[in-house]
Design an enzyme around this catalytic site. Structure first.
Site, PDB file in Angstrom:
ATOM      1  N   VAL A 163      26.865  33.579  15.517  1.00 57.27           N
ATOM      2  CA  VAL A 163      26.130  33.627  14.240  1.00 57.27           C
ATOM      3  C   VAL A 163      24.814  32.866  14.259  1.00 57.27           C
ATOM      4  O   VAL A 163      24.028  32.987  13.318  1.00 57.27           O
ATOM      5  CB  VAL A 163      26.990  33.083  13.073  1.00 57.27           C
ATOM      6  CG1 VAL A 163      28.151  33.996  12.785  1.00 57.27           C
ATOM      7  CG2 VAL A 163      27.445  31.655  13.331  1.00 57.27           C
ATOM      8  N   TYR A 164      24.539  32.098  15.296  1.00 59.81           N
ATOM      9  CA  TYR A 164      23.266  31.379  15.341  1.00 59.81           C
ATOM     10  C   TYR A 164      22.131  32.398  15.477  1.00 59.81           C
ATOM     11  O   TYR A 164      21.981  33.049  16.502  1.00 59.81           O
ATOM     12  CB  TYR A 164      23.231  30.390  16.512  1.00 59.81           C
ATOM     13  CG  TYR A 164      24.183  29.213  16.387  1.00 59.81           C
ATOM     14  CD1 TYR A 164      24.922  28.990  15.232  1.00 59.81           C
ATOM     15  CD2 TYR A 164      24.352  28.322  17.446  1.00 59.81           C
ATOM     16  CE1 TYR A 164      25.800  27.915  15.130  1.00 59.81           C
ATOM     17  CE2 TYR A 164      25.224  27.239  17.345  1.00 59.81           C
ATOM     18  CZ  TYR A 164      25.947  27.055  16.189  1.00 59.81           C
ATOM     19  OH  TYR A 164      26.816  25.983  16.094  1.00 59.81           O
ATOM     20  N   SER A 165      21.354  32.499  14.415  1.00 63.62           N
ATOM     21  CA  SER A 165      20.259  33.484  14.349  1.00 63.62           C
ATOM     22  C   SER A 165      20.764  34.894  14.660  1.00 63.62           C
ATOM     23  O   SER A 165      20.068  35.699  15.274  1.00 63.62           O
ATOM     24  CB  SER A 165      19.109  33.092  15.277  1.00 63.62           C
ATOM     25  OG  SER A 165      18.497  31.895  14.831  1.00 63.62           O
TER      26      SER A 165
END
Length: 345
Positions: free
Chosen positions: A61-63
């Site tokens: 989910v990071y970026s």
């Protein structure tokens, strides 16, 4: 660099790990963390490897996958020199099955992470949060299958409650499945709740702690001071409501103690805060991030020295808080329910 055994496993991880949440800056939330491109990410990875860091942490989910893509490009040609830790569970699309820890979502997301990272295996695969709507047996059976397929080598969890973790461990034991060897947790000098239940559980069950946001969501950088505005560059401007809440007077009390110890040791406030964590029970690796090379170099310098017992006690006293029930009651029976660390008042 010191290397520590990760929980009940044979894997050795560096005492300091690198968090790649600053890679990409794919949306406003992550831009507040950082927005490093491939070239800068490659330089930061190189600095970490030169310092002995072998653990690189990221999440799908990071970026929205961009951080994994950039990390994958930054480690090209160096994959066997490092460990990759990534995560699944949180929302990755608009469909009803685009989140959670179901067999459907985990298989899909594991394959997607492998593709973005440019690798055929993940060293440590985390459940980023607890999914109470999916049977734990389904999640753990899926993870056990991914391990036997060679796509994942070790499994871990993140942000679990004590009973979430303990029930998961019990189910793994019941069926002889791979068990969680680590728990990625929030823990800092202004966030010591980990010590109340999760640390004793980690000690008892041999689950190593991987620490996220060790500087208290950007509050222990040494730049936040009583009577002064937030520094111009701070994640708190846009993300404070999403992270741990900290009373201002309590924060200033802790920072005052950090200032004293920093002067005694001739170190920076962040270095002292990181070193304090490195001396806590169950802590296998402290995941630190960096906006730039200078910040990374300063953070890396937190690992080659130790605070004295007196300095640790000073920081413990300044950061101690009254716990919620049942912990305040249990602490009154310390002769039969010993605490894992000092809770100085």
């Amino acid at each position: 660099m010191e290397y520590r055994q990760l929980g009940y496993s044979g894997l050795k991880v560096s005492a300091l790990g690198f968090g790649a949440g600053t890679f990409g800056g794919g949306n406003e939330f992550f831009k507040a963390w950082g927005s490093q491109d491939v070239a800068e990410a490659t330089r930061l990875v190189g600095l970490c490897l030169d310092a002995g860091v072998n653990l690189f942490d990221v999440a799908n989910v990071y970026s929205t996958g961009l951080a994994e893509e950039i990390l994958g490009k930054a480690i090209e040609g160096r994959r066997e020199k490092l460990l990759i830790s990534t995560k699944a569970t949180f929302k990755m699309g608009d469909g009803p099955n685009d989140l959670g820890s179901s067999r459907y979502h985990l298989i899909q997301q594991c394959d997607a992470s492998l593709k973005r990272l440019g690798t055929d295996y993940i060293d440590i695969y985390h459940m980023h949060g607890f999914d109470a709507t999916t049977p734990i047996e389904e999640t753990l059976d899926t993870l056990n299958t991914l391990v036997h397929q060679g796509k994942v080598r070790y499994i871990a969890c993140s942000n679990f409650s004590g009973w979430h973790l303990m029930k998961s461990l019990a189910i793994s034991e019941r069926y002889g499945w791979t068990r969680y060897v680590a728990h990625q947790v929030y823990y800092s000098l202004v966030g010591r709740e980990y010590e109340w239940e999760l640390m004793p559980l980690g000690l008892d069950q041999k689950v190593g702690a991987l620490i996220w946001s060790p500087l208290g969501w950007g509050r222990l950088t040494g730049k936040i001071r009583r009577g002064k505005p937030l520094p111009e560059t701070s994640r708190l401007h846009k993300t404070s409501e999403y992270g741990p809440q900290v009373d201002e007077e309590y924060l200033y009390k802790v920072v005052d103690a950090l200032d004293e110890v920093a002067k005694e040791t001739e170190k920076t406030v962040p270095q002292v805060a990181l070193n304090w964590l490195l001396q806590r029970p169950t802590v296998a690796s402290v995941i630190m991030g960096a906006r730039n090379e200078e910040q990374l170099k300063q953070n890396l310098a937190a690992a080659d020295w130790n605070l004295t017992a007196e300095q640790v006690a000073k920081l413990n006293k300044a950061s101690a808080v009254q716990p919620v029930y049942p912990y305040w009651h249990q602490w009154q029976f310390a002769e039969r329910n010993p605490l894992p660390v000092s809770q100085a008042k």
